[in-house]
Design a protein around this motif. Structure first.
Motif, short mmCIF file in Angstrom:
data_model
loop_
_atom_site.label_atom_id
_atom_site.label_comp_id
_atom_site.label_asym_id
_atom_site.label_seq_id
_atom_site.Cartn_x
_atom_site.Cartn_y
_atom_site.Cartn_z
N ARG A 124 0.86 -1.19 0.00
CA ARG A 124 0.00 0.00 0.00
C ARG A 124 0.89 1.23 0.00
N LYS A 125 0.96 1.83 -1.16
CA LYS A 125 1.92 2.93 -1.33
C LYS A 125 1.53 4.18 -0.55
N PRO A 126 0.28 4.66 -0.68
CA PRO A 126 -0.01 5.88 0.06
C PRO A 126 -0.09 5.60 1.56
N ARG A 127 0.99 5.79 2.22
CA ARG A 127 1.06 5.49 3.65
C ARG A 127 0.17 6.48 4.41
N GLU A 128 -0.43 6.01 5.47
CA GLU A 128 -1.27 6.92 6.25
C GLU A 128 -0.43 8.05 6.84
N PRO A 129 -0.87 9.27 6.62
CA PRO A 129 -0.08 10.37 7.18
C PRO A 129 -0.14 10.36 8.70
N GLN A 130 0.98 10.55 9.30
CA GLN A 130 0.99 10.66 10.76
C GLN A 130 2.14 11.54 11.20
N VAL A 131 2.01 12.07 12.38
CA VAL A 131 3.06 12.93 12.91
C VAL A 131 4.31 12.09 13.10
N ALA A 132 5.46 12.66 12.77
CA ALA A 132 6.72 11.94 12.86
C ALA A 132 6.91 11.36 14.26
N ARG A 133 7.33 10.09 14.28
CA ARG A 133 7.55 9.44 15.57
C ARG A 133 8.54 10.21 16.42
N SER A 134 9.57 10.69 15.75
CA SER A 134 10.62 11.38 16.50
C SER A 134 10.05 12.61 17.19
N LEU A 135 9.10 13.26 16.50
CA LEU A 135 8.53 14.48 17.08
C LEU A 135 7.67 14.15 18.29
N ILE A 136 6.84 13.11 18.16
CA ILE A 136 6.01 12.69 19.30
C ILE A 136 6.91 12.34 20.47
N LYS A 137 7.95 11.60 20.16
CA LYS A 137 8.89 11.17 21.20
C LYS A 137 9.51 12.37 21.89
N GLU A 138 9.92 13.31 21.07
CA GLU A 138 10.60 14.50 21.60
C GLU A 138 9.68 15.30 22.51
N ILE A 139 8.46 15.52 22.02
CA ILE A 139 7.52 16.33 22.81
C ILE A 139 7.17 15.61 24.10
N PHE A 140 6.88 14.32 23.97
CA PHE A 140 6.45 13.57 25.15
C PHE A 140 7.56 13.52 26.20
N SER A 141 8.74 13.23 25.76
CA SER A 141 9.82 13.12 26.76
C SER A 141 10.17 14.49 27.33
N HIS A 142 9.89 15.54 26.55
CA HIS A 142 10.09 16.88 27.08
C HIS A 142 9.15 17.14 28.25
N PHE A 143 7.92 16.63 28.12
CA PHE A 143 6.93 16.87 29.16
C PHE A 143 7.08 15.94 30.37
N VAL A 144 7.45 14.67 30.13
CA VAL A 144 7.51 13.76 31.29
C VAL A 144 8.75 13.97 32.14
N LYS A 145 9.85 14.32 31.49
CA LYS A 145 11.09 14.62 32.20
C LYS A 145 11.74 13.41 32.87
N ILE A 146 11.18 12.24 32.74
CA ILE A 146 11.87 11.04 33.24
C ILE A 146 11.94 10.02 32.11
N PRO A 147 12.86 9.03 32.23
CA PRO A 147 13.03 8.07 31.14
C PRO A 147 11.73 7.34 30.78
N VAL A 148 11.60 7.05 29.50
CA VAL A 148 10.42 6.34 29.00
C VAL A 148 10.87 5.13 28.21
N THR A 149 10.26 3.98 28.45
CA THR A 149 10.66 2.77 27.72
C THR A 149 10.14 2.84 26.30
N ARG A 150 10.75 1.98 25.46
CA ARG A 150 10.41 1.97 24.04
C ARG A 150 8.94 1.62 23.84
#
Lengths: 129, 70
Positions: free
Chosen positions: A19-45
């Motif tokens: 399926r070529k047209p992949r579902e658009p989604q927010v970049a994982r790295s961005l979600i990760k960055e924002i989330f870890s910015h807010f939690v401030k403690i380590p998060v597992t994969r």
């Protein structure tokens, strides 16, 4: 864990090519960055994966809500007011916490300028209705 | 923290869910803001869960139960 990990890559690669047209989604790295910015403690994969799933669900819900709001107002376009109303419903915007304070607090200056060209008070820059 | 919003991606996501829906100019920025605040809430919730379980790291179950609250 290795056994579980190994057989996965092959079918996955096939799927993405099929399926070529992949579902658009927010970049994982961005979600990760924002989330870890807010939690401030380590998060597992795996916890990040849950966050990603939540984000997808969030956007699905958001689209439904926005559609309902704009339809209700007899529009086909989602206006700023719809989003403000949504955030009010979510309890994010309250009388003590107006939208522009949230904008000032969370959005960088360049975006803030687009949303509040002049301070909202009295001026008709942002159509409130 | 990176501070640009993935604006076209946000529009695409909504377009994907609701093809007929149009977004007013800069409305996507408020969508981004909403998303940030959502992640913020999720993070806070997950963190208190982790603290209650005396855990120093966020584990999947913490985010799961946080998601259920929201």
């Amino acid at each position: 864990a290795l056994q579980l990990l190994r057989p996965k890559p092959v079918p996955k690669r096939l799927k993405t090519s099929q399926r070529k047209p992949r579902e658009p989604q927010v970049a994982r790295s961005l979600i990760k960055e924002i989330f870890s910015h807010f939690v401030k403690i380590p998060v597992t994969r795996d916890a990040f994966k849950v966050v990603e799933k939540c984000s997808e669900r969030f956007f699905k819900q958001l689209s439904n809500d926005l559609e309902a709001y704009s339809n209700h107002a007899g529009r086909k376009t989602v206006e700023m007011a719809d989003l403000e109303l949504l955030m009010r419903r979510q309890g994010l915007v309250t009388d003590k916490m107006p939208l522009h304070v949230l904008i000032e607090r969370y959005l960088p200056l360049e975006y803030r300028k687009l949303l509040i060209p002049v301070a909202v008070s009295g001026n008709k820059v942002i159509p409130l209705k | 923290m990176r501070c640009t919003a993935p604006r076209s991606t946000l529009r695409k996501i909504i377009k994907n869910h609701k093809p007929q829906l149009r977004l007013a100019a800069n409305a996507d920025l408020l969508v981004h803001l909403n998303f940030l605040l959502f992640l913020h809430r999720l993070a806070e919730e997950a963190r208190t869960n982790a603290f209650e379980n005396k855990s120093k790291v966020i584990k999947p179950e913490h985010t799961m139960s946080a998601a259920k609250v929201l």
